[in-house]
Scaffold this motif. Structure first.
Motif, mmCIF file in Angstrom:
data_model
loop_
_atom_site.group_PDB
_atom_site.id
_atom_site.type_symbol
_atom_site.label_atom_id
_atom_site.label_comp_id
_atom_site.label_asym_id
_atom_site.label_seq_id
_atom_site.Cartn_x
_atom_site.Cartn_y
_atom_site.Cartn_z
ATOM 1 N N ALA A 1 0.810 -1.213 0.000
ATOM 2 C CA ALA A 1 0.000 0.000 0.000
ATOM 3 C C ALA A 1 0.844 1.263 0.000
ATOM 4 O O ALA A 1 0.372 2.328 -0.415
ATOM 5 C CB ALA A 1 -0.917 -0.002 1.227
ATOM 6 N N ASP A 2 2.099 1.154 0.418
ATOM 7 C CA ASP A 2 2.977 2.316 0.494
ATOM 8 C C ASP A 2 3.675 2.602 -0.833
ATOM 9 O O ASP A 2 4.458 3.550 -0.931
ATOM 10 C CB ASP A 2 4.012 2.104 1.598
ATOM 11 N N ARG A 3 3.397 1.779 -1.847
ATOM 12 C CA ARG A 3 4.034 1.942 -3.147
ATOM 13 C C ARG A 3 3.076 2.613 -4.139
ATOM 14 O O ARG A 3 1.866 2.495 -4.016
ATOM 15 C CB ARG A 3 4.469 0.577 -3.699
ATOM 16 N N PRO A 4 3.663 3.326 -5.131
ATOM 17 C CA PRO A 4 2.798 3.871 -6.170
ATOM 18 C C PRO A 4 2.264 2.721 -7.050
ATOM 19 O O PRO A 4 2.953 1.695 -7.185
ATOM 20 C CB PRO A 4 3.742 4.783 -6.966
ATOM 21 N N PRO A 5 1.065 2.852 -7.580
ATOM 22 C CA PRO A 5 0.182 4.018 -7.527
ATOM 23 C C PRO A 5 -0.761 4.007 -6.331
ATOM 24 O O PRO A 5 -1.620 4.863 -6.218
ATOM 25 C CB PRO A 5 -0.604 3.875 -8.830
ATOM 26 N N TYR A 6 -0.583 3.027 -5.423
ATOM 27 C CA TYR A 6 -1.549 2.859 -4.337
ATOM 28 C C TYR A 6 -1.400 3.910 -3.241
ATOM 29 O O TYR A 6 -2.382 4.323 -2.624
ATOM 30 C CB TYR A 6 -1.400 1.469 -3.719
ATOM 31 N N ALA A 7 -0.177 4.343 -2.984
ATOM 32 C CA ALA A 7 0.106 5.187 -1.822
ATOM 33 C C ALA A 7 -0.702 6.478 -1.834
ATOM 34 O O ALA A 7 -1.081 6.986 -0.769
ATOM 35 C CB ALA A 7 1.601 5.492 -1.752
ATOM 36 N N ALA A 8 -0.974 7.012 -2.997
ATOM 37 C CA ALA A 8 -1.726 8.266 -3.068
ATOM 38 C C ALA A 8 -3.130 8.118 -2.496
ATOM 39 O O ALA A 8 -3.728 9.093 -2.052
ATOM 40 C CB ALA A 8 -1.796 8.736 -4.519
ATOM 41 N N HIS A 9 -3.650 6.899 -2.476
ATOM 42 C CA HIS A 9 -5.007 6.654 -1.990
ATOM 43 C C HIS A 9 -5.033 6.085 -0.568
ATOM 44 O O HIS A 9 -6.037 6.231 0.137
ATOM 45 C CB HIS A 9 -5.726 5.685 -2.922
ATOM 46 N N THR A 10 -3.967 5.424 -0.167
ATOM 47 C CA THR A 10 -3.986 4.710 1.123
ATOM 48 C C THR A 10 -3.278 5.461 2.244
ATOM 49 O O THR A 10 -3.319 5.020 3.390
ATOM 50 C CB THR A 10 -3.322 3.325 0.964
ATOM 51 N N ARG A 11 -2.652 6.573 1.920
ATOM 52 C CA ARG A 11 -1.941 7.327 2.947
ATOM 53 C C ARG A 11 -2.919 7.823 4.012
ATOM 54 O O ARG A 11 -3.944 8.428 3.701
ATOM 55 C CB ARG A 11 -1.221 8.514 2.309
ATOM 56 N N GLY A 12 -2.624 7.530 5.267
ATOM 57 C CA GLY A 12 -3.440 8.017 6.369
ATOM 58 C C GLY A 12 -4.648 7.160 6.710
ATOM 59 O O GLY A 12 -5.461 7.556 7.545
ATOM 60 N N ILE A 13 -4.777 5.978 6.110
ATOM 61 C CA ILE A 13 -5.919 5.120 6.429
ATOM 62 C C ILE A 13 -5.780 4.558 7.838
ATOM 63 O O ILE A 13 -4.706 4.557 8.432
ATOM 64 C CB ILE A 13 -6.047 3.958 5.427
ATOM 65 N N ALA A 14 -6.893 4.037 8.369
ATOM 66 C CA ALA A 14 -6.882 3.424 9.696
ATOM 67 C C ALA A 14 -5.921 2.247 9.719
ATOM 68 O O ALA A 14 -5.922 1.407 8.812
ATOM 69 C CB ALA A 14 -8.287 2.961 10.061
ATOM 70 N N SER A 15 -5.093 2.196 10.744
ATOM 71 C CA SER A 15 -4.112 1.121 10.869
ATOM 72 C C SER A 15 -4.126 0.601 12.301
ATOM 73 O O SER A 15 -3.885 1.371 13.243
ATOM 74 C CB SER A 15 -2.717 1.632 10.505
#
Length: 266
Positions: A159-173
């Motif tokens: 999730a921390d890799r592009p292109p996913y990171a732009a959408h998953t940054r700051g999600i509940a963890s």
């Protein structure tokens, strides 16, 4: 509980969560078994389940203490709706445990199963939870302690890799502490504390069973944060990594799952 985060999180699917209901339910049963609230003169009058999810486990509280008022709270409207349809003996309410403030010393048994890990800084909530319990009552909770396992680390890395990171940054963890941390925190509040951990070896079958497990709980915020086109690609990559980390043998996959238990007598 439903392993569900706060209201700002994604929509939750009760049926998907219940795919592994027996496996998810076992820690709840073992947690509540260590609560020594009895019947007769000591029988509880009010029992609260914080993070009740679809209510299937809250029903066990009604079985054990049939004369008590049983209340189930969860931040997910979907979970509460499912619970209300299945268990009429319990009063289910949508509520955020971070803001839940019952009258002081009003609860005999307060249970929270696989919920506190979704609340950042949840150690700071413990004084208020203890305050809600009557003297001589019980606070019991269980949290996953497996966040260093591939089922979580592979998701976070991807999730921390592009292109996913732009959408998953700051999600509940989710996150939790070791048993000793909870023991010390509750002992400092004057409680007698029993804290322990158990690692379950869940034997799963089917296609991509580890993905099926995590997609109903810990991975769900990530998956729902992604747009449809990226979600499909993310799932494909994530499944491949999970299959490598948890290889099938004779059609079975073993998923080690560490859980932390705490029972405090107030």
């Amino acid at each position: 509980m439903a392993d569900t985060p706060t209201p700002a999180g994604p929509r939750w699917d009760p049926e998907r969560y219940l795919t592994y209901a027996d496996e998810r339910g076992r820690p709840f049963v073992e947690l509540v078994a260590r609560v020594s609230a009895q019947s007769g003169d000591q029988r509880p009058e009010r029992v609260v389940d914080l993070g009740c999810g679809p209510g299937n486990l809250t029903a066990l509280l009604a079985d054990r203490w049939p004369d008590a008022e049983i209340v189930g709270l969860d931040s997910s409207p979907e979970m509460i709706e499912a619970a209300r349809q299945k268990e009429p003996r319990v009063a289910f309410e949508v509520a955020d445990l971070r803001e839940w403030a019952p009258p002081a010393a009003s609860v005999d048994v307060l249970v929270s199963n696989a919920t506190l890990q979704w609340v950042p800084g949840h150690l700071d909530l413990l004084p208020r939870l203890v305050e809600a319990v009557r003297p001589g009552g019980w606070l019991a909770f269980q949290v996953p302690g497996n966040f260093g396992e591939p089922s979580h680390t592979l998701r976070a890395e991807l999730a921390d890799r592009p292109p996913y990171a732009a959408h998953t940054r700051g999600i509940a963890s989710p996150a939790s502490h070791d048993p000793a941390v909870y023991l010390e925190a509750l002992a400092a509040l004057g409680c007698d504390v029993d804290a322990w951990e158990t690692t379950y070896l869940h034997v799963l079958t089917g296609d991509d069973p580890v993905f099926d497990w995590v997609s109903g709980t810990g991975a769900r915020p990530t998956l729902q944060a992604l747009p449809d086109d990226l979600r499909a690609e993310f799932e494909r990559e994530f499944k491949a990594r999970l299959r490598e980390a948890y290889p099938a043998r004779d059609g079975r996959v073993v998923l080690p799952f560490r859980r932390v238990f705490v029972v405090a007598h107030v």
